[in-house]
Motif scaffolding. Structure first.
Motif, PDB file in Angstrom:
ATOM      1  N   MET A  13      88.787 -42.459 -11.235  1.00 40.71           N
ATOM      2  CA  MET A  13      87.854 -42.369 -10.112  1.00 40.71           C
ATOM      3  C   MET A  13      86.571 -43.108 -10.458  1.00 40.71           C
ATOM      4  N   TYR A  14      85.947 -43.642  -9.420  1.00 41.69           N
ATOM      5  CA  TYR A  14      84.690 -44.369  -9.572  1.00 41.69           C
ATOM      6  C   TYR A  14      83.630 -43.710  -8.687  1.00 41.69           C
ATOM      7  N   VAL A  15      82.505 -43.370  -9.292  1.00 41.93           N
ATOM      8  CA  VAL A  15      81.393 -42.761  -8.566  1.00 41.93           C
ATOM      9  C   VAL A  15      80.256 -43.777  -8.506  1.00 41.93           C
ATOM     10  N   THR A  16      79.772 -44.039  -7.295  1.00 42.16           N
ATOM     11  CA  THR A  16      78.681 -44.991  -7.114  1.00 42.16           C
ATOM     12  C   THR A  16      77.514 -44.294  -6.427  1.00 42.16           C
ATOM     13  N   PHE A  17      76.319 -44.564  -6.933  1.00 43.08           N
ATOM     14  CA  PHE A  17      75.103 -43.886  -6.462  1.00 43.08           C
ATOM     15  C   PHE A  17      74.327 -44.844  -5.548  1.00 43.08           C
ATOM     16  N   HIS A  18      74.270 -44.506  -4.276  1.00 38.52           N
ATOM     17  CA  HIS A  18      73.662 -45.405  -3.291  1.00 38.52           C
ATOM     18  C   HIS A  18      72.324 -44.911  -2.756  1.00 38.52           C
ATOM     19  N   GLY A  19      72.059 -43.616  -2.832  1.00 37.13           N
ATOM     20  CA  GLY A  19      70.823 -43.084  -2.262  1.00 37.13           C
ATOM     21  C   GLY A  19      70.322 -41.896  -3.050  1.00 37.13           C
ATOM     22  N   ALA A  20      69.019 -41.595  -2.898  1.00 44.38           N
ATOM     23  CA  ALA A  20      68.364 -40.548  -3.699  1.00 44.38           C
ATOM     24  C   ALA A  20      68.520 -40.844  -5.182  1.00 44.38           C
ATOM     25  N   THR A  21      68.451 -42.124  -5.534  1.00 50.81           N
ATOM     26  CA  THR A  21      68.458 -42.534  -6.936  1.00 50.81           C
ATOM     27  C   THR A  21      67.021 -42.849  -7.338  1.00 50.81           C
ATOM     28  N   ARG A  22      66.500 -42.054  -8.236  1.00 49.26           N
ATOM     29  CA  ARG A  22      65.120 -42.179  -8.712  1.00 49.26           C
ATOM     30  C   ARG A  22      64.126 -41.996  -7.567  1.00 49.26           C
ATOM     31  N   GLU A  23      64.542 -41.245  -6.550  1.00 44.43           N
ATOM     32  CA  GLU A  23      63.686 -40.836  -5.442  1.00 44.43           C
ATOM     33  C   GLU A  23      64.322 -39.583  -4.835  1.00 44.43           C
ATOM     34  N   VAL A  24      63.634 -38.959  -3.871  1.00 49.63           N
ATOM     35  CA  VAL A  24      64.092 -37.645  -3.424  1.00 49.63           C
ATOM     36  C   VAL A  24      64.644 -37.628  -1.998  1.00 49.63           C
ATOM     37  N   THR A  25      64.840 -38.747  -1.382  1.00 51.03           N
ATOM     38  CA  THR A  25      65.401 -38.742  -0.031  1.00 51.03           C
ATOM     39  C   THR A  25      66.569 -39.718   0.052  1.00 51.03           C
ATOM     40  N   GLY A  26      67.323 -39.610   1.153  1.00 54.94           N
ATOM     41  CA  GLY A  26      68.416 -40.540   1.399  1.00 54.94           C
ATOM     42  C   GLY A  26      69.629 -40.305   0.533  1.00 54.94           C
ATOM     43  N   SER A  27      70.004 -39.047   0.304  1.00 53.69           N
ATOM     44  CA  SER A  27      71.149 -38.725  -0.550  1.00 53.69           C
ATOM     45  C   SER A  27      72.427 -39.377  -0.017  1.00 53.69           C
ATOM     46  N   PHE A  28      73.107 -40.144  -0.887  1.00 52.33           N
ATOM     47  CA  PHE A  28      74.304 -40.881  -0.456  1.00 52.33           C
ATOM     48  C   PHE A  28      75.038 -41.385  -1.698  1.00 52.33           C
ATOM     49  N   HIS A  29      76.230 -40.864  -1.938  1.00 50.38           N
ATOM     50  CA  HIS A  29      77.033 -41.280  -3.081  1.00 50.38           C
ATOM     51  C   HIS A  29      78.486 -41.423  -2.641  1.00 50.38           C
ATOM     52  N   THR A  30      79.237 -42.249  -3.328  1.00 48.30           N
ATOM     53  CA  THR A  30      80.649 -42.419  -2.982  1.00 48.30           C
ATOM     54  C   THR A  30      81.531 -42.125  -4.184  1.00 48.30           C
ATOM     55  N   VAL A  31      82.718 -41.588  -3.883  1.00 45.94           N
ATOM     56  CA  VAL A  31      83.748 -41.362  -4.897  1.00 45.94           C
ATOM     57  C   VAL A  31      84.990 -42.108  -4.436  1.00 45.94           C
TER      58      VAL A  31
END
Length: 525
Positions: A1-19
């Motif tokens: 599986m691959y997890v990619t971090f698209h939002g709320a990375t080094r900030e506190v809004t816009g949470s969005f990640h994909t698996v």
């Protein structure tokens, strides 16, 4: 599986990640970025992945920085399901509609300003200011009555003169469409979301319906588990249960924990001190003959404040002044709380439900319905309490209450939640702290909103313990007092100073931790 971090990375809004599993692409949260208008607009309009390629979406909780772009992905072709707890699905019915209303309203107003300014330049050739009479004539052409914009005429004018037309991220119709994709799931019940892929929700203790979610991928005789914390709450807070520490045997071995770090370098006041501290603020303000303004998020914080006020009023510990909840959204969300007593903790059952009482309704509490009622509060010279949105003072009805009360040192602005970087709430908080540190001597600081400057004479008090986010010790408690065995941790949903400080703290404790950058991918083999 691959997890990619698209939002709320080094900030506190816009949470969005994909698996990505090879057969399926699962999105964890689909939140709005909240901040400066232009930056937020740019970030929110760009989707990191093609919505048509998303199998399903898993939602940790209903706050808009986690859920607010779901109507947008549905609008762009997402056809899968949105899996969340039942209470989260109920809350999203109101939150996403309200978000759409705001999106449409903001777009209409910006288009109106463009059209108004263009017509003013036409009137004068761009050389002089238009007269009051000329501006009234322009406004009459662009409005229906005093308060309603003639959006159709405005857009036609902009198209005719090839001017930019602002469109909302999504419409009310898009929000309604998105709600048909929701599937409410009970806590600790496994649900299939892909090929040999399931998700299970555990209580995160953050807000009503919030969840930590475990994604389990079976491959023959082996299973890989990814846990997404969502936002983790505090322990021993009223209304809802504490964050879960006891996980099913098949979910105890975690290959990757995607964990929030909002307060990774903070320690809150003890929860048990919150009611006495609130009591003290109220008593001091009422003794001055002032009122208390509480900017509060409609979902979670408002209900918690109501709960504490109800207890204080029942016990006769403070003067029973009128309490106004001035937020249509908060009113609706409070009804959602009433519909989900199964999520309440034991104390709430014992104090209220077992005595036939509604925690979120009492004699002195009034839910403000209309704009006219809201404006009338500004003429009320008696001491009172107003709980209003938005929580970070970026818009909403709290602003016109501030406009009438921020310049009076009898009043108190009570900050009970996180104020994001560059928000108006953070500006008030920081300027007030500087003024207080100087003994409130000299001229008060000035704050600008509604195109006017106001002296910040009101007392500003921050009670950080009301935060719905666990502090560093509470986040660490989830790691050390639960029955989880965690191989690797990725810290998200935290500004850089918080995330990196928490990384260092956990690394010193022997955990394998990283702070991913936006777009970074981790392979779970």
């Amino acid at each position: 599986m691959y997890v990619t971090f698209h939002g709320a990375t080094r900030e506190v809004t816009g949470s969005f990640h994909t698996v990505d599993t090879g057969n399926d692409r699962i999105v964890l949260d689909c939140g709005l970025f909240q901040g400066k208008r232009k930056e937020a607009e740019a970030k929110n309009r760009v989707l990191a992945v093609d919505p048509k390629g998303i199998t399903n979406l898993v939602l940790s909780h209903a706050h808009l920085d986690h859920s607010g772009r779901i109507p947008m992905v549905v609008k762009e072709g997402f056809a899968g399901g949105v899996f969340c707890t039942r209470a989260t699905a109920s809350a999203c019915e109101y939150l996403l509609r309200d978000s759409a209303k705001i999106q449409e309203g903001d777009a209409s107003y910006l288009n109106y300003k463009t059209a108004r300014n263009f017509m003013a330049k036409l009137k004068t050739g761009g050389k002089t200011k238009v007269s009051r009479e000329e501006m009234a004539e322009i406004k009459a052409m662009l409005k229906k009555g005093e308060h309603r914009l003639n959006s159709e005429a405005i857009v036609d004018l902009l198209h005719e003169h090839q001017l930019e037309v602002v469109t909302p991220l999504y419409s009310m119709e898009d929000a309604e469409d998105s709600l048909s994709h929701f599937h409410g799931v009970p806590y600790e019940s496994s649900t299939v979301i892909g090929d040999n892929l399931s998700c299970t929700f555990y209580d995160a203790g953050h807000i009503l319906g919030s969840a930590m979610v475990v994604l389990s991928k079976s491959n023959g005789s082996t299973t890989k588990n990814i846990m997404f914390s969502g936002d983790i709450g505090r322990f021993n807070k009223p209304i809802i249960n504490d964050p879960e520490l006891n996980f099913a045997g098949e979910h105890q071995d975690i290959d990757l924990l995607i964990m929030e770090s909002t307060y990774g370098n903070r320690q809150h006041e003890p929860v048990q001190d919150m009611k006495p501290m609130l009591k003290k603020v109220l008593q001091e303000t009422f003794a001055r003959g002032g009122s208390v303004l509480i900017p509060a998020f409609a979902f979670g914080r408002t209900q918690e404040i109501i709960y504490y006020l109800h207890e204080l009023y029942m016990a006769g510990e403070v003067q029973r002044v009128p309490v106004y909840v001035d937020s249509p959204l908060a009113t609706n969300i409070t009804h959602v709380f009433g519909e989900h007593p199964e999520t309440y903790d034991d104390d709430t059952h014992e104090t209220f439900l077992e005595n036939g009482l509604n925690p979120f309704n009492f004699q002195h509490l009034k839910f403000v319905q209309t704009v006219e009622e809201s404006m009338a509060l500004n003429r009320d010279t008696r001491s009172h309490i107003v709980i209003a949105g938005s929580g970070m003072c970026e818009g909403g009805r709290i602003l016109h209450h501030l406009r009438h009360k921020i310049h009076n040192d009898r009043n108190t602005v009570l900050i009970v939640g996180y104020m994001g970087t560059n928000t108006f709430g953070r500006q008030i908080q920081e300027k007030a702290e500087e003024f207080e540190s100087g003994g409130r001597k000299g001229l008060p600081p000035m704050v600008r909103f509604y195109n006017k400057e106001y002296p910040l004479k009101a007392n500003v008090v921050t009670l950080g313990g009301f935060s719905a986010h666990g502090d560093r010790e509470e986040l660490y408690r989830v790691l050390t007092e639960s029955n989880l065995k965690i191989k690797k941790i990725a810290l998200v949903h935290g500004e850089e100073d918080q995330a990196f400080s928490f990384r260092d703290f956990l690394s010193d404790k022997g955990f394998d931790v990283l702070v991913p950058y936006q777009g970074q991918t981790i392979h779970i083999s």
